[in-house]
Design a protein around this motif. Structure first.
Motif, PDB file in Angstrom:
ATOM      1  N   HIS A   1     -15.486 -54.726  29.208  1.00 15.67           N
ATOM      2  CA  HIS A   1     -16.505 -55.352  30.255  1.00 15.67           C
ATOM      3  C   HIS A   1     -16.308 -56.523  30.232  1.00 15.67           C
ATOM      4  CE1 HIS A   1     -18.959 -56.435  26.989  1.00 15.67           C
ATOM      5  NE2 HIS A   1     -19.642 -56.937  27.588  1.00 15.67           N
ATOM      6  N   ASP A   2     -15.711 -57.190  29.123  1.00 14.44           N
ATOM      7  CA  ASP A   2     -15.521 -58.816  29.037  1.00 14.44           C
ATOM      8  C   ASP A   2     -14.203 -59.247  28.718  1.00 14.44           C
ATOM      9  OD1 ASP A   2     -18.116 -60.004  29.647  1.00 14.44           O
ATOM     10  OD2 ASP A   2     -18.839 -59.637  27.751  1.00 14.44           O
TER      11      ASP A   2
ATOM     12  N   HIS B   1     -12.624 -62.950  28.828  1.00 20.79           N
ATOM     13  CA  HIS B   1     -13.590 -63.788  29.229  1.00 20.79           C
ATOM     14  C   HIS B   1     -13.105 -65.239  28.888  1.00 20.79           C
ATOM     15  CE1 HIS B   1     -17.720 -65.390  29.364  1.00 20.79           C
ATOM     16  NE2 HIS B   1     -18.002 -64.328  29.719  1.00 20.79           N
TER      17      HIS B   1
ATOM     18  N   GLU C   1     -16.707 -60.821  36.085  1.00 18.56           N
ATOM     19  CA  GLU C   1     -16.759 -59.474  35.859  1.00 18.56           C
ATOM     20  C   GLU C   1     -15.598 -58.676  36.729  1.00 18.56           C
ATOM     21  OE1 GLU C   1     -19.166 -61.434  36.569  1.00 18.56           O
ATOM     22  OE2 GLU C   1     -20.137 -61.357  34.935  1.00 18.56           O
TER      23      GLU C   1
ATOM     24  N   HIS D   1     -12.364 -59.009  34.525  1.00 19.10           N
ATOM     25  CA  HIS D   1     -12.445 -58.226  33.507  1.00 19.10           C
ATOM     26  C   HIS D   1     -11.824 -56.854  33.900  1.00 19.10           C
ATOM     27  CE1 HIS D   1     -14.484 -61.258  31.569  1.00 19.10           C
ATOM     28  NE2 HIS D   1     -15.965 -60.854  32.063  1.00 19.10           N
TER      29      HIS D   1
ATOM     30  N   THR E   1     -22.665 -55.818  35.078  1.00 24.00           N
ATOM     31  CA  THR E   1     -22.957 -56.839  33.857  1.00 24.00           C
ATOM     32  C   THR E   1     -22.929 -58.056  34.229  1.00 24.00           C
ATOM     33  OG1 THR E   1     -20.752 -56.978  33.390  1.00 24.00           O
ATOM     34  CG2 THR E   1     -21.831 -55.127  32.250  1.00 24.00           C
TER      35      THR E   1
ATOM     36  N   ASP F   1     -25.374 -54.974  26.710  1.00 19.05           N
ATOM     37  CA  ASP F   1     -24.531 -56.214  27.001  1.00 19.05           C
ATOM     38  C   ASP F   1     -25.663 -57.088  26.501  1.00 19.05           C
ATOM     39  OD1 ASP F   1     -22.398 -57.707  27.404  1.00 19.05           O
ATOM     40  OD2 ASP F   1     -22.943 -58.022  29.544  1.00 19.05           O
TER      41      ASP F   1
HETATM   42 MG   LIG Z   1     -19.666 -60.219  30.982  1.00 25.92          MG
END
Ligand SMILES: [Mg+2]
Ligand SMILES: Nc1nc2c(ncn2[C@@H]2O[C@H](COP(=O)(O)O)[C@@H](O)[C@H]2O)c(=O)[nH]1
Ligand SMILES: [Zn+2]
Length: 500
Positions: free
Chosen positions: A248-249, A252, A278, A281, A319, A355
């Motif tokens: 999910h990240d 980043h 997002e 990702h 997210t 999260d």
């Molecule tokens: Mg995030």
């Protein structure tokens, strides 16, 4: 074996339901052959099978009707195939997962395929356990707490030599039998997780790194387990949840989406300022799967792959913190109006909650995450100052009231989200418990027996932690807040070390 009479069927029928129904039909034929028939049970089972076929038929026709609404089609003029094509091409609807009629296998061959599938799955499970490298004793000890809300991901990271994400993901995939169910090749899984961890290290972030990804993945597992939502899901949905959490990240950059937008970064250009990070990702993670050596989903069927991808995209895009208010509002309205809960929406909310979960965990964990996050915010503030931009809220290392902002974050964001998760889970789980008095329907439901008590316990557990954490921040405020959070990363770690 008897299927529950009167159980409302979701319009999307899972492969598990199809398989159970086939086995059920086969058994009914056998019972008739040997004249061993319980008429009440036979009637109920036939009734269920008819409802399933009806739901399947309605689902297919409904796809065309929805398209009619969107595209204003007149159903008497446009043939079904053309309507399906229009719906799949010009609306946001994904192609139905069902096979074309002429491709449908015969009943007997389905039964043989199911039997062969079970055999292959068993063989696969055995091969996996033989090929798995031995874990160090400290890792095994640490993983004993895997089902606990207070699981210490920092300890796992240290005993696994910085491979908490890899270790945790493999453990969870095996725990939920997803490796054998979806025939995930071990070598691909290892290579994929190496790449994933590498991507999380790309920008050497204090907070958004592989440990945060491991933490969120663990928390999703815990949320599913402690709320009982796990028993509402198919294997594919569980796989999608764990995968979405792990990625999910990915890659980043350590900056906010607004920073990308204001600085007109390459990513902002690619994604048109919309959920910039997002989108990256998910996109970059699915790109990893394009490589044969890292394609952990190579043995999924086409419909399974498509369903998983749709779910993962929705969850990870959810997210984006800018969708928080909308997400919470939509789910609240759904609960208040007694509407049925949309699975992708529920799972997106679970990932979003995971999260932002560290303030709902014991202080020994929350107090280690906060300075990391603050340091990342402050690094962005330094860059903004360098670029002559105004410094974003909470990003000024010389002038940020951390304790106050944490209390506000807990009160206005974390507590309402967790309260919603608890309410939503009750709404999902209570009908499931009432529906499954016969545990032979599905072995996954067995854990439901203890889930109601656990659900109550879950609510009081996270509330206890948010209260305790707020009170700790209030104490810090009273004692005069230190703004030097960089040095506190070390200090908090030492404190936590003493507490354990
Ligand atoms: Mg995030
Ligand atoms: N002020 C705080 N903000 C927090 C905290 N924990 C998380 N967050 C915010 O939520 C997002 C979560 O999304 P992510 O995918 O980026 O991890 C994070 O970026 C922060 O903005 C907190 O303790 N305090
Ligand atoms: Zn995150």
């Amino acid at each position: 074996m008897a299927l529950q009479h009167g159980k409302t069927l979701n319009t999307h029928i899972s492969p598990d339901t199809w398989r159970s129904t086939i086995i059920l039909l086969k058994r009914m034929v056998q019972q008739l052959e040997v004249n061993d028939v319980n008429f009440e049970e036979l009637k109920r089972n036939l009734d269920f099978t008819a409802s399933l076929l009806e739901a399947f038929y309605t689902n297919r026709t409904q796809q065309s009707f929805d398209a009619d609404d969107d595209l204003q089609l007149r159903s008497d003029v446009v043939p079904v195939e053309v309507r399906d094509w229009l719906a799949s091409t010009f609306t946001q609807r994904v192609q139905p997962f069902s096979q074309r009629l002429e491709e449908k296998p015969k009943f007997r061959s389905i039964v043989h395929a199911v039997q062969a599938g079970i055999f292959v799955e068993r063989m696969f499970r055995k091969a996996y356990s033989n090929a798995m490298p031995d874990q160090p004793a400290d890792v095994i000890i640490c993983l004993r707490d895997l089902d606990r809300w207070s699981f210490d991901v920092f300890s796992l990271d240290s005993v696994s030599s910085g491979h908490s994400l890899k270790t945790l993901f493999i453990e969870l995939i095996i725990k939920h039998h997803l490796n054998s169910r979806f025939k995930v090749p071990l070598s691909c899984l290892m290579s994929f997780l190496c790449e994933l961890e590498r991507g999380y290290s790309k920008h050497t972030n204090a907070y958004h790194n592989h440990t945060h990804a491991a933490d969120v993945t663990h928390t999703v597992h815990c949320l599913l387990l402690h709320t009982g939502v796990l028993y509402w899901l198919t294997d594919l949905e569980v796989l999608a949840c764990l995968f979405a959490a792990a990625i999910h990240d990915y890659e980043h950059t350590g900056n906010s989406n607004n920073f990308h937008i204001y600085t007109r970064s390459e990513m902002a250009m690619i994604y048109n300022d919309r959920s910039v990070q997002e989108s990256h990702h998910v996109s970059a993670s699915f790109r990893l799967l394009q490589n044969e050596n890292t394609n952990i989903f190579m043995n999924l069927t086409r419909p399974e792959w498509l369903e998983l991808r749709t779910l993962v995209i929705e969850m990870v895009l959810g997210t984006d913190m800018s969708s928080h208010v909308l997400q919470v509002k939509a789910m609240r309205t759904c609960l208040q109006q007694h509407e049925s809960i949309d699975k992708p929406k529920a799972l997106s909310l679970i990932l979003h909650a995971a999260d932002i979960s560290h303030p709902a965990k014991p202080w020994s964990l929350h107090s280690r995450w906060t300075p990391r996050l603050m340091e990342e915010f402050f690094t962005q503030g330094d860059k903004e100052a360098e670029l002559g931009l105004s410094i974003s809220p909470l990003c000024d290392r010389h002038n940020t009231p951390v304790s106050q902002s944490q209390i506000a974050f807990i009160e206005f964001i974390v507590e309402p989200t967790f309260s919603l998760i608890s309410d939503m889970s009750e709404k999902i789980i209570i009908p499931l418990i009432q529906d499954t008095t016969d545990p032979s329907i599905c072995s996954r439901y067995r854990g439901l027996q203890w889930t109601v008590a656990d659900l109550v316990g879950f609510r009081s557990m996270w509330m206890r932690h948010t209260e305790e954490n707020k009170s700790r921040w209030r104490d810090k405020m009273k004692n005069g807040e230190s703004h030097s959070y960089e040095s506190e990363i070390q200090t908090e770690e030492e404190t936590a070390g003493k507490e354990h």
